[in-house]
Enzyme design. Structure first.
Site, PDB file in Angstrom:
ATOM      1  N   PRO A 120       0.808  -1.186   0.000  1.00  0.00           N
ATOM      2  CA  PRO A 120       0.000   0.000   0.000  1.00  0.00           C
ATOM      3  C   PRO A 120       0.860   1.264   0.000  1.00  0.00           C
ATOM      4  O   PRO A 120       1.689   1.444   0.877  1.00  0.00           O
ATOM      5  CB  PRO A 120      -0.778  -0.122   1.294  1.00  0.00           C
ATOM      6  CG  PRO A 120      -0.823  -1.571   1.583  1.00  0.00           C
ATOM      7  CD  PRO A 120       0.346  -2.187   0.901  1.00  0.00           C
ATOM      8  N   GLU A 121       0.659   2.076  -0.974  1.00  0.00           N
ATOM      9  CA  GLU A 121       1.261   3.407  -0.977  1.00  0.00           C
ATOM     10  C   GLU A 121       0.181   4.378  -0.493  1.00  0.00           C
ATOM     11  O   GLU A 121      -0.875   3.952  -0.041  1.00  0.00           O
ATOM     12  CB  GLU A 121       1.741   3.768  -2.393  1.00  0.00           C
ATOM     13  CG  GLU A 121       2.719   2.751  -2.971  1.00  0.00           C
ATOM     14  CD  GLU A 121       3.223   3.122  -4.354  1.00  0.00           C
ATOM     15  OE1 GLU A 121       3.404   4.315  -4.626  1.00  0.00           O
ATOM     16  OE2 GLU A 121       3.440   2.210  -5.175  1.00  0.00           O
TER      17      GLU A 121
END
Length: 276
Positions: free
Chosen positions: A2-3
Site C-alpha cells: 500500500p502506498e
DNA sequence: AGGTCGACCTGGCAGC
DNA sequence: TGCTGCCAGGTCGACC
C-alpha cells in the site's frame, strides 16, 4: 505495499465503518507484526479503547484512541485491513494464512489485519513521538503546504529523481508504482539527477504528483497482488496504469516500447521517448 | 551527506 | 509434475 492512495482508501473506509467503536479484544497470531513490545502488552494497551479518529501520514494509518493512545498500522509490502461487519471465527476466513491479528469491536464487528510477507508493523503507543519513522517523514504531497518551492528544495540533490520521489524523508507516501506513473505523467526521465530539473519541469512534476495520487484514491488504489480495501475488493487504478509493470509493451501515448531498469534495487518503468 | 547493498519474509510464477 | 530462481506495492542499518 500500500502506498499513499491505498492507505488513504483504508483510512476513509475505517472512518466510515468503525469510528467510535471500542476494541473489546485483540488476538495476535504472529508476534512479528507487533513493533517494539510483546503481543501481551500490545493487547493490554488496546483493549477497552475507543477508536476516535483516523489519520494518515505517508503510508501509515494512525488511529487515535480514547481515553489515550494510538494504534499505528504500517502495512509495508503486503499488509491490509479487512472489516467484517459480523464477528467471524478466524479459522473461517478465506484469508486464514495471511491473518496476523484480529480486533474484536463493540458492536460484534471485527477488523482483521492480513499480511502474508509480514514486513508490516502494528504499533500500540501512548505517544506518537515513539514511532520513529513517523517523525522522519517529509511533507504530505496532498497538503497545501506542499508547494513547488518546497519540492524544489527537496529535490536539490544528486539522486535520480525517481529515487528521490520514493524517499519518505523528502516527500511522504509515494512508492514504486506511483513514482513511475508520476514521472511518466510529468514527462521526466526517472534517471535524471533530481537537481538537474528546470523550474518548468519541477512545476510539471508538482502538478503530476497530486493529479496521479488523487486519481488513484478515486479508483480506490492499485491491486497488483495482495492489496485489498477494507471490504476485500481490489483497487481499480491498475486500469489507469500507463508504465508500471509494462516493460516491452507499447507506450499508450507514443507507441514506443516501455523500458524497465533497476534503481536503488527497485524496478523503474518509463517511456524513453515521452520522458526526457 | 549521500549513495548502495543485504536483510527481513512468503508465495506465485516462468522456465527447465 | 517438480524443482530452481527470480520477482514483488517497503524500510532499516551497515557500509563506502
Amino acid at each position: 505495499m500500500p502506498e499513499l492512495p491505498e492507505v488513504e482508501t483504508i483510512r476513509r473506509d475505517l472512518q466510515t465503518h468503525v469510528s467510535g467503536l471500542t476494541i473489546r479484544n485483540v488476538e495476535v497470531f504472529d508476534s512479528r507484526v507487533i513493533a517494539g513490545q510483546t503481543p501481551e502488552s500490545f493487547i493490554r494497551r488496546l483493549r477497552g479503547k475507543t477508536m476516535m479518529a483516523f489519520d494518515r501520514r505517508g503510508k501509515s494509518l494512525i488511529i487515535t484512541l480514547k481515553p489515550r493512545g494510538f494504534l499505528v498500522i504500517q502495512p509495508k509490502m503486503s499488509g491490509y485491513v479487512i472489516y467484517h461487519p459480523s464477528l467471524k471465527r478466524a479459522d473461517q476466513t478465506a484469508e486464514r494464512s495471511k491473518l496476523k491479528a484480529v480486533f474484536e469491536l463493540s458492536n460484534k464487528s471485527a477488523l482483521h489485519y492480513n499480511d502474508h510477507r509480514m514486513f508490516g508493523k502494528l504499533y500500540g503507543v501512548d505517544d506518537l513521538s515513539s514511532v520513529k519513522h513517523l517523525n522522519q517523514l517529509g511533507p504530505e504531497p496532498l497538503a497545501p503546504e506542499f508547494t513547488a518551492a518546497v519540492l524544489t528544495t527537496r529535490l536539490r540533490r544528486t539522486t535520480p529523481v525517481k529515487v528521490a520521489l520514493m524517499n519518505q524523508e523528502l516527500v511522504a507516501g509515494i512508492g514504486n508504482i506511483y513514482a513511475s506513473e508520476i514521472l511518466f505523467d510529468a514527462g521526466i526521465d526517472p534517471r535524471r539527477p533530481s537537481r538537474s530539473l528546470a523550474p518548468s519541469e519541477i512545476r510539471r512534476l508538482h502538478r503530476s504528483i497530486p493529479k496521479i495520487l488523487k486519481q488513484a484514491i478515486r479508483m480506490r488504489g492499485s491491486s497488483l497482488r495482495d492489496y485489498r480495501d477494507t471490504s476485500g475488493q481490489k483497487g481499480d487504478f491498475v486500469r489507469c496504469i500507463r508504465v508500471y509493470n509494462r516493460a516491452g509493451e507499447s507506450c499508450l501515448r507514443c507507441g514506443h516500447k516501455i523500458q524497465s531498469i533497476v534503481q536503488a534495487q527497485r524496478s523503474t518503468f518509463f517511456c524513453g521517448s515521452c520522458q526526457k
